[in-house]
Scaffold this active site. Structure first.
Site, PDB file in Angstrom:
ATOM      1  N   ASP A 190       0.821  -1.198   0.000  1.00 35.43           N
ATOM      2  CA  ASP A 190       0.000   0.000   0.000  1.00 35.43           C
ATOM      3  C   ASP A 190       0.865   1.262   0.000  1.00 35.43           C
ATOM      4  O   ASP A 190       2.025   1.234   0.377  1.00 35.43           O
ATOM      5  CB  ASP A 190      -0.869  -0.032   1.257  1.00 35.43           C
ATOM      6  CG  ASP A 190      -2.093   0.851   1.168  1.00 35.43           C
ATOM      7  OD1 ASP A 190      -2.473   1.235   0.042  1.00 35.43           O
ATOM      8  OD2 ASP A 190      -2.663   1.155   2.212  1.00 35.43           O
ATOM      9  N   ASP A 191       0.296   2.358  -0.449  1.00 32.22           N
ATOM     10  CA  ASP A 191       0.866   3.707  -0.319  1.00 32.22           C
ATOM     11  C   ASP A 191       2.061   4.004  -1.228  1.00 32.22           C
ATOM     12  O   ASP A 191       2.904   4.842  -0.899  1.00 32.22           O
ATOM     13  CB  ASP A 191       1.251   4.023   1.132  1.00 32.22           C
ATOM     14  CG  ASP A 191       0.055   4.106   2.050  1.00 32.22           C
ATOM     15  OD1 ASP A 191      -1.082   4.233   1.540  1.00 32.22           O
ATOM     16  OD2 ASP A 191       0.232   4.035   3.276  1.00 32.22           O
TER      17      ASP A 191
END
Length: 114
Positions: free
Chosen positions: A55-56
């Site tokens: 993620d991210d």
């Protein structure tokens, strides 16, 4: 991808999963092992895929580099990018550089920053 080994072992190729009732083998097959454990005497097999999402992507350069390294080594199978993150454009460029975009990139909606 799944590596063979001890219960709960982690490796650069992935993880081995084994419990008292199932075991995940090196080709992604699941065998019912019963209470005794092990693949001997398995009653049935089926294929299981493990998807690991980082993620991210795009939040910073260091995160981008770590995600790309993990994807190239086979630890991470896909990522989601914060397009309006300070390193979003660099993240997409890195993924393109290593041919990691097609089918492996999702969008992380960000409604609070940027």
């Amino acid at each position: 991808r799944v590596a063979e080994g001890e219960k709960g072992e982690m490796s650069q190729r992935g993880a081995t999963l084994a419990t008292d009732s199932i075991a995940l083998g090196s080709q992604g097959e699941v065998a019912d092992t019963g209470a005794a454990g092990g693949l001997s005497g398995a009653r049935g097999k089926r294929h299981v895929s493990l998807i690991v999402t980082a993620d991210d992507m795009g939040i910073c350069e260091a995160r981008n580099e770590g995600i790309v390294k993990a994807m190239r080594e086979g630890i991470v199978t896909q990522t989601s990018i914060i397009a309006n993150g300070i390193a979003g454009e660099e993240g997409v460029a890195l993924l393109r550089k290593y041919g990691l975009v097609e089918g492996r990139l999702g969008l992380h909606l960000n409604l609070t920053e940027g």
